[in-house]
Design a protein around this motif. Sequence first.
Motif, PDB file in Angstrom:
ATOM      1  N   LEU A 352      35.832  34.895  25.133  1.00 17.84           N
ATOM      2  CA  LEU A 352      37.142  35.419  25.491  1.00 17.84           C
ATOM      3  C   LEU A 352      36.965  36.574  26.468  1.00 17.84           C
ATOM      4  N   VAL A 353      37.749  36.562  27.537  1.00 17.97           N
ATOM      5  CA  VAL A 353      37.749  37.643  28.523  1.00 17.97           C
ATOM      6  C   VAL A 353      39.172  38.172  28.630  1.00 17.97           C
ATOM      7  N   THR A 354      39.327  39.509  28.555  1.00 15.95           N
ATOM      8  CA  THR A 354      40.626  40.140  28.703  1.00 15.95           C
ATOM      9  C   THR A 354      40.552  41.142  29.848  1.00 15.95           C
ATOM     10  N   TYR A 355      41.400  40.957  30.838  1.00 16.77           N
ATOM     11  CA  TYR A 355      41.429  41.842  32.006  1.00 16.77           C
ATOM     12  C   TYR A 355      42.462  42.939  31.786  1.00 16.77           C
ATOM     13  N   VAL A 356      42.006  44.164  31.730  1.00 13.83           N
ATOM     14  CA  VAL A 356      42.921  45.283  31.525  1.00 13.83           C
ATOM     15  C   VAL A 356      43.385  45.874  32.862  1.00 13.83           C
ATOM     16  N   ARG A 357      42.739  45.498  33.931  1.00 11.96           N
ATOM     17  CA  ARG A 357      43.152  45.883  35.281  1.00 11.96           C
ATOM     18  C   ARG A 357      42.970  44.704  36.221  1.00 11.96           C
ATOM     19  N   HIS A 358      43.667  44.783  37.342  1.00 10.37           N
ATOM     20  CA  HIS A 358      43.518  43.764  38.364  1.00 10.37           C
ATOM     21  C   HIS A 358      42.056  43.683  38.810  1.00 10.37           C
ATOM     22  N   ALA A 359      41.586  42.481  39.031  1.00  9.64           N
ATOM     23  CA  ALA A 359      40.204  42.276  39.484  1.00  9.64           C
ATOM     24  C   ALA A 359      40.199  41.251  40.605  1.00  9.64           C
ATOM     25  N   ASP A 360      39.411  41.523  41.620  1.00  7.94           N
ATOM     26  CA  ASP A 360      39.200  40.523  42.660  1.00  7.94           C
ATOM     27  C   ASP A 360      37.797  40.693  43.218  1.00  7.94           C
ATOM     28  N   SER A 361      37.421  39.834  44.142  1.00 10.31           N
ATOM     29  CA  SER A 361      36.057  39.830  44.662  1.00 10.31           C
ATOM     30  C   SER A 361      35.686  41.157  45.302  1.00 10.31           C
ATOM     31  N   ALA A 362      36.653  41.814  45.967  1.00 17.00           N
ATOM     32  CA  ALA A 362      36.355  43.092  46.621  1.00 17.00           C
ATOM     33  C   ALA A 362      36.160  44.197  45.597  1.00 17.00           C
ATOM     34  N   ILE A 363      37.038  44.284  44.611  1.00 14.62           N
ATOM     35  CA  ILE A 363      36.951  45.334  43.596  1.00 14.62           C
ATOM     36  C   ILE A 363      35.665  45.211  42.784  1.00 14.62           C
ATOM     37  N   LEU A 364      35.272  43.984  42.471  1.00 16.72           N
ATOM     38  CA  LEU A 364      34.071  43.756  41.665  1.00 16.72           C
ATOM     39  C   LEU A 364      32.822  43.621  42.521  1.00 16.72           C
ATOM     40  N   SER A 365      32.983  43.623  43.843  1.00 14.07           N
ATOM     41  CA  SER A 365      31.853  43.333  44.742  1.00 14.07           C
ATOM     42  C   SER A 365      31.118  42.091  44.246  1.00 14.07           C
ATOM     43  N   ALA A 366      31.881  41.060  43.989  1.00 13.95           N
ATOM     44  CA  ALA A 366      31.314  39.835  43.418  1.00 13.95           C
ATOM     45  C   ALA A 366      30.375  39.187  44.431  1.00 13.95           C
ATOM     46  N   ASP A 367      29.089  39.310  44.170  1.00 14.75           N
ATOM     47  CA  ASP A 367      28.065  38.863  45.111  1.00 14.75           C
ATOM     48  C   ASP A 367      27.582  37.464  44.746  1.00 14.75           C
ATOM     49  N   ALA A 368      27.950  36.493  45.559  1.00 11.19           N
ATOM     50  CA  ALA A 368      27.437  35.143  45.368  1.00 11.19           C
ATOM     51  C   ALA A 368      27.661  34.372  46.660  1.00 11.19           C
ATOM     52  N   SER A 369      26.630  33.734  47.132  1.00 12.66           N
ATOM     53  CA  SER A 369      26.741  32.947  48.354  1.00 12.66           C
ATOM     54  C   SER A 369      27.726  31.800  48.153  1.00 12.66           C
ATOM     55  N   LEU A 370      28.706  31.697  49.058  1.00 17.00           N
ATOM     56  CA  LEU A 370      29.629  30.560  49.126  1.00 17.00           C
ATOM     57  C   LEU A 370      30.559  30.466  47.930  1.00 17.00           C
ATOM     58  N   ALA A 371      30.644  31.492  47.094  1.00 22.06           N
ATOM     59  CA  ALA A 371      31.529  31.434  45.935  1.00 22.06           C
ATOM     60  C   ALA A 371      32.984  31.529  46.371  1.00 22.06           C
ATOM     61  N   PRO A 372      33.881  30.841  45.686  1.00 20.07           N
ATOM     62  CA  PRO A 372      35.308  30.951  46.017  1.00 20.07           C
ATOM     63  C   PRO A 372      35.822  32.351  45.676  1.00 20.07           C
ATOM     64  N   PRO A 373      36.937  32.768  46.257  1.00 21.46           N
ATOM     65  CA  PRO A 373      37.504  34.091  45.933  1.00 21.46           C
ATOM     66  C   PRO A 373      37.783  34.214  44.441  1.00 21.46           C
ATOM     67  N   PHE A 374      37.544  35.395  43.908  1.00 23.87           N
ATOM     68  CA  PHE A 374      37.744  35.649  42.482  1.00 23.87           C
ATOM     69  C   PHE A 374      38.904  36.636  42.348  1.00 23.87           C
ATOM     70  N   ARG A 375      39.930  36.266  41.569  1.00 27.68           N
ATOM     71  CA  ARG A 375      41.103  37.130  41.427  1.00 27.68           C
ATOM     72  C   ARG A 375      41.732  36.929  40.061  1.00 27.68           C
ATOM     73  N   ARG A 376      41.961  38.044  39.338  1.00 25.63           N
ATOM     74  CA  ARG A 376      42.633  38.008  38.049  1.00 25.63           C
ATOM     75  C   ARG A 376      43.606  39.182  37.973  1.00 25.63           C
TER      76      ARG A 376
END
Length: 433
Positions: A352-376
Amino acid sequence: MTLLALVLFLAGCGGAPAPRPPNLLVILADDLDPDHPGFAGNPVARTPSLDALAAQGAYFPVLLVQPVCRAAHATLLSGRFPHETGIRNNRTAKALAPEALLPRRLQARGYATFCAGKLWEGEPAACGFDAAVTDRSFARGGPEAQAELFRFLEERAEGEPWFVWWAPNLPHVPHDPPARLLDAFRDAPVTPPPGFAGDPAAFAQAERACLAMEAWLDEAVGALLAKLDALGQREETLILFLADNGWATASPSKGTPREKGVRSPLVVVPPGAESRARRLETLVSLVDVHATLLDYAGASHEGRGTSLRPLLEQRPFTPRERLFGAVFRRSGADGVDGKLVALHVRDARWKLVTYVRHADSAILSADASLAPPFRRLAGTVELFDLASDPLELTDLSADPAQAERVQTLRTAALEWWRTTGGDPAELETENGF
């Protein structure tokens, strides 16, 4: 006569000396796909040294780490979670108090200590390392650093026990392996993950480069293990292999609460171990690795972890029922402060994952080659069946049949946060919690 006086009397009379504690070797990979090594079941991998290590000891497929490097290092060094240490991301300005760090604790037990590779928490000597060759420039632990490490081992082979923290920048980006290793994967069959909508050729190129980087890491591991064998030190050494955080080509991973970001393989070879490959499904937290090292050194520990030593020695052991973690901001206006973004909890099957704040690839610096945008969005809750959906693609939280499970796991995550020192105010969202 007191017990201490009796011990001193026996020592003076030639009584049997206390057994020498084992050497401790921590091999810390940098950004590793938890499912990529050969011992993890990947038929394309070229990791013979790591595979042989796993065949000698115990392989734990589920070690919960942190989704970014520095926070993971701080937890391993201190035995505390990021919201306790204050080291929530790589940009945190503060440093850990050195007196309670793992190397200092081991020095107090008579260990000679050496750091090779990446170290975030200030000067090595202040952290408790007698000698160090640090690398923050992606030199990949080259020949000079390796020579210094080998000299340290040669000098200490017949003396006091030693602790080596070896954290080369491998297989971290940039994925720039030697040409000979990249050529070895030129025709390796690789398949994009489900849902990948990009260019298959681009995926193949990125994935093969990643595999070649892991082969480069494996060569370095092999050289170090060969040195231990040449010095006759292998059987006197507790060896642990793990990664600071996960990574994946074309899947959200590093920086996110996804399993590919927060999960690492763990291989443990106890001292004196004969070949006895065991895959243990026991859930392990990074704080448990800290506790295990102190246990083998004969030191007490006051952190959050539980030593794995009884399990490794086939003695009574109470496994964890669940693993808990938190993900924090890495970028943006408050990135330095590392505000809480999400809590996550998993058991052997469900997550189970609960997001208490907005999250996206920029905010999380989600580092992965060719990964789709991440947004919650803040307030988002996700439930995944990891047994059938290991890449966490299908959210089951809205299924009425899962309502009780969602509530149970959510309550457990909140309790973990509060009982381990998390600030309740950080749980507030604009959508309520």
